[in-house]
Enzyme design. Sequence first.
Site, PDB file in Angstrom:
ATOM      1  CB  SER A   1      39.919  51.084  52.379  1.00 21.21           C
ATOM      2  OG  SER A   1      40.235  52.400  51.971  1.00 21.21           O
TER       3      SER A   1
ATOM      4  CE1 TYR B   1      36.772  50.739  48.016  1.00 21.81           C
ATOM      5  CE2 TYR B   1      37.937  52.410  49.285  1.00 21.81           C
ATOM      6  CZ  TYR B   1      37.928  51.194  48.626  1.00 21.81           C
ATOM      7  OH  TYR B   1      39.074  50.439  48.582  1.00 21.81           O
TER       8      TYR B   1
HETATM    9  N1  LIG Z   1      44.466  50.271  44.998  1.00 24.20           N
HETATM   10  C1  LIG Z   1      44.266  50.957  46.096  1.00 24.20           C
HETATM   11  O1  LIG Z   1      44.693  52.121  46.228  1.00 24.20           O
HETATM   12  C2  LIG Z   1      43.509  50.341  47.240  1.00 24.20           C
HETATM   13  C3  LIG Z   1      43.555  51.013  48.473  1.00 24.20           C
HETATM   14  C4  LIG Z   1      42.872  50.483  49.561  1.00 24.20           C
HETATM   15  C5  LIG Z   1      42.173  49.297  49.422  1.00 24.20           C
HETATM   16  N2  LIG Z   1      42.137  48.684  48.204  1.00 24.20           N
HETATM   17  C6  LIG Z   1      41.356  47.443  48.136  1.00 24.20           C
HETATM   18  O2  LIG Z   1      42.234  46.392  47.744  1.00 24.20           O
HETATM   19  C7  LIG Z   1      41.516  45.406  47.019  1.00 24.20           C
HETATM   20  C8  LIG Z   1      42.201  45.154  45.685  1.00 24.20           C
HETATM   21  O3  LIG Z   1      42.238  46.380  44.980  1.00 24.20           O
HETATM   22  P1  LIG Z   1      43.117  46.583  43.667  1.00 24.20           P
HETATM   23  O4  LIG Z   1      43.512  48.001  43.650  1.00 24.20           O
HETATM   24  O5  LIG Z   1      44.137  45.527  43.548  1.00 24.20           O
HETATM   25  O6  LIG Z   1      41.973  46.402  42.550  1.00 24.20           O
HETATM   26  P2  LIG Z   1      42.072  46.076  40.979  1.00 24.20           P
HETATM   27  O7  LIG Z   1      43.395  46.424  40.443  1.00 24.20           O
HETATM   28  O8  LIG Z   1      40.852  46.720  40.405  1.00 24.20           O
HETATM   29  O9  LIG Z   1      41.894  44.492  40.941  1.00 24.20           O
HETATM   30  C9  LIG Z   1      40.671  43.975  41.397  1.00 24.20           C
HETATM   31  C10 LIG Z   1      40.734  42.475  41.433  1.00 24.20           C
HETATM   32  O10 LIG Z   1      39.480  42.033  41.971  1.00 24.20           O
HETATM   33  C11 LIG Z   1      38.799  41.276  40.987  1.00 24.20           C
HETATM   34  N3  LIG Z   1      37.390  41.578  41.025  1.00 24.20           N
HETATM   35  C12 LIG Z   1      36.778  42.768  40.838  1.00 24.20           C
HETATM   36  N4  LIG Z   1      35.444  42.634  40.925  1.00 24.20           N
HETATM   37  C13 LIG Z   1      35.225  41.325  41.201  1.00 24.20           C
HETATM   38  C14 LIG Z   1      34.069  40.537  41.377  1.00 24.20           C
HETATM   39  N5  LIG Z   1      32.851  41.074  41.291  1.00 24.20           N
HETATM   40  N6  LIG Z   1      34.218  39.216  41.619  1.00 24.20           N
HETATM   41  C15 LIG Z   1      35.452  38.638  41.661  1.00 24.20           C
HETATM   42  N7  LIG Z   1      36.581  39.325  41.484  1.00 24.20           N
HETATM   43  C16 LIG Z   1      36.465  40.652  41.255  1.00 24.20           C
HETATM   44  C17 LIG Z   1      39.423  41.639  39.648  1.00 24.20           C
HETATM   45  O11 LIG Z   1      39.209  40.559  38.756  1.00 24.20           O
HETATM   46  P3  LIG Z   1      39.190  40.756  37.137  1.00 24.20           P
HETATM   47  O12 LIG Z   1      40.623  40.955  36.747  1.00 24.20           O
HETATM   48  O13 LIG Z   1      38.620  39.518  36.590  1.00 24.20           O
HETATM   49  O14 LIG Z   1      38.372  41.970  36.857  1.00 24.20           O
HETATM   50  C18 LIG Z   1      40.875  41.849  40.067  1.00 24.20           C
HETATM   51  O15 LIG Z   1      41.550  40.627  40.216  1.00 24.20           O
HETATM   52  C19 LIG Z   1      40.079  45.932  46.899  1.00 24.20           C
HETATM   53  O16 LIG Z   1      39.288  45.387  47.913  1.00 24.20           O
HETATM   54  C20 LIG Z   1      40.263  47.425  47.107  1.00 24.20           C
HETATM   55  O17 LIG Z   1      39.076  48.034  47.576  1.00 24.20           O
HETATM   56  C21 LIG Z   1      42.793  49.162  47.121  1.00 24.20           C
END
Ligand SMILES: NC(=O)c1ccc[n+]([C@@H]2O[C@H](COP(=O)([O-])OP(=O)(O)OC[C@H]3O[C@@H](n4cnc5c(N)ncnc54)[C@H](OP(=O)(O)O)[C@@H]3O)[C@@H](O)[C@H]2O)c1
Length: 245
Positions: A140, A154
């Site tokens: 992140s 976080y």
């Molecule tokens: N979006 C941002 O701005 C951002 C910025 C920096 C870093 N990140 C990081 O990027 C990564 C992806 O984020 P995102 O924004 O794409 O998140 P998201 O839209 O919330 O999607 C999360 C994904 O992870 C899965 N997931 C959540 N909890 C889980 C668990 N306990 N076991 C297995 N799978 C799980 C979800 O599965 P289900 O569909 O089954 O719930 C979904 O496929 C994360 O590590 C996040 O911290 C995101």
Amino acid sequence: MDSNSTVALVTGGSRGIGAAVALRLAEDGVDVAITYVSDAEAAAEVVGKVEALGRRAVAVRADAGDPDAAEEAVRRVVAEFGRLDVLVNNAGVGVLGPLAELAPADVDRVLAVNVRAVFLTTQAAAAHLDAGGRVITIGSCMTQRVPGPGGTLYAMSKSSLTGLTKALARELGGRGITANIVHPGPVDTDMNPADGPYAGPQAAMTALGRFAAPREVAAVVSFLAGPDASYVTGAEFAVDGGHAA
Ligand SMILES: NC(=O)c1ccc[n+]([C@@H]2O[C@H](COP(=O)([O-])OP(=O)(O)OC[C@H]3O[C@@H](n4cnc5c(N)ncnc54)[C@H](OP(=O)(O)O)[C@@H]3O)[C@@H](O)[C@H]2O)c1
């Protein structure tokens, strides 16, 4: 279908960044396994899209909060595809809030999903990776710059992944396996929608003044998973629109 084709496991590949990574790797010619925890329909949709691109795909329900799930998920992927070449540690949860309001259960949950699961999945995957193998972890931008209050838990969880990545590079380098970490800035997903209540200030913190689309993060993961990144390891990649600039 070519059983020698590259196989990737993308944790949390049913939505958001993970889904974009799964599709981009499929476009690159990679067979893809994804994990998910709650949204089986979304996971099946990603599998269908990967298959439509001519690659093999499987979705495995594996709760990253369950310490036994990682090894079982990797075992299923290897049983299905016969090999594993690329691990993308993407699944994560964002729990933000004032220091005083974060409960021990919040700490346990975030560390279980964002840290322990990454360690255990990497440990299980590393047993199957051969020379040329890749471990790519999603960190992140908050590991590099925390722009305001509420990010203690976080940022702590994600910062630990940088240490893991550098140590992995040293540990796995002798086997020809690389380990790198990608630090996204604000990315338009369910976790952090570009029209959400805190979107304006987040976009304003970037040099480009906007959120990323998930595919913009996937493009860098694709590079790290591919042959052009053969001499890149232990490195951090900001894909943050200049958030840390
Ligand atoms: N979006 C941002 O701005 C951002 C910025 C920096 C870093 N990140 C990081 O990027 C990564 C992806 O984020 P995102 O924004 O794409 O998140 P998201 O839209 O919330 O999607 C999360 C994904 O992870 C899965 N997931 C959540 N909890 C889980 C668990 N306990 N076991 C297995 N799978 C799980 C979800 O599965 P289900 O569909 O089954 O719930 C979904 O496929 C994360 O590590 C996040 O911290 C995101």
